[in-house]
Design an enzyme around this catalytic site. Structure first.
Site: not given
Ligand code: DX5
Ligand code: ZN
Length: 224
Positions: A11, A36, A38, A40, A69, A71, A140, A176
């Site tokens: 990620s 990956h 993320d 947000m 991903h 969110m 998750m 994840d």
């Molecule tokens: C959390 C994200 C993850 C996160 C994973 O909201 O979706 O992808 O970055 O990071 P680690 O592996 O450090 O938990």
């Molecule tokens: Zn993620």
């Protein structure tokens, strides 16, 4: 038994954003399978990260699939922007809106692989009636919003449930949050086919550590 060919998806949330292109190149060269990403929005999750412009910026840097991903809520107005930016897999949360089926159809109509994500408290049954529209189930193992959180072990049972629900369908099971070499074996054994790793790969942001860290997670996931 054939060796377990689990996919490792670092990620970039834990990358050094001041040199993001180099950080993506580094995990590519270190042997990752997917990148990956993320996304947000400060609304669906209590943090803000990146948008389609950054996906577009890293797209030419790697040939590896971009595993995006989302969110965010609402999600529908932004699916096309991420598809055009170069996402290969677009995953959306079952909790992000009332029309998961429609959102999955929108992803498929754009020619992308469609994933559905479940927060820790959401049961696998939420995906029962959309299962034939999925290319990927993302489970998750932390509450989304931040990297570096502790793994929630209940995710292992949920992977088993996903595997049972999927049956013979060619659907990936990705996990994840808090994934590292201490839990990768149990996740793979339960049926996970892809593992996201943020801090377990990027912590310290020293590119010389990425290949051995990816290998350590991959080796731990070898169950065959
Ligand atoms: C959390 C994200 C993850 C996160 C994973 O909201 O979706 O992808 O970055 O990071 P680690 O592996 O450090 O938990
Ligand atoms: Zn993620």
């Amino acid at each position: 038994m054939a060796p377990n060919l689990i996919k490792i998806a670092p990620s970039i949330l834990s990358a050094d954003f001041s040199r993001l292109g180099d950080e993506v190149r580094a995990i590519d060269q270190a042997g990752c399978d997917w990148v990956h990403v993320d996304v947000m929005d400060g609304h669906f999750v209590p943090n803000i990260s990146i948008g389609p412009l950054i996906v577009e910026a890293i797209r030419p840097v790697t040939q590896k699939p971009l595993d995006v991903h989302l969110m965010i809520a609402p999600v529908d107005p932004y699916i096309e922007a991420f598809a055009r930016a170069g996402a290969d897999i677009i995953s959306i949360h079952a909790e992000a809106g009332p029309h998961l089926d429609r959102s999955l159809q929108a992803i498929k109509a754009l020619g992308k692989k469609a994933g559905a994500v479940l927060n820790p408290a959401t049961p696998m049954s939420a995906l029962q009636h959309v299962i034939d529209k999925l290319d990927l189930i993302l489970i998750m193992s932390v509450n989304p919003g931040f990297g570096g959180q502790a793994f929630i072990p209940e995710a292992i049972a949920k992977v088993e449930q996903a595997k049972a629900l999927i049956g013979d369908r060619p659907i990936e099971i990705e996990v994840d949050g808090g994934v590292d070499s201490t839990n990768a074996g149990a996740l793979a054994k339960a049926g996970a086919t892809a593992l996201v790793a943020g801090s377990a790969v990027y912590k310290g942001n020293d590119a010389t550590t990425y290949a051995p860290r990816i290998k350590a997670i991959r080796d731990a996931a070898m169950v065959g």
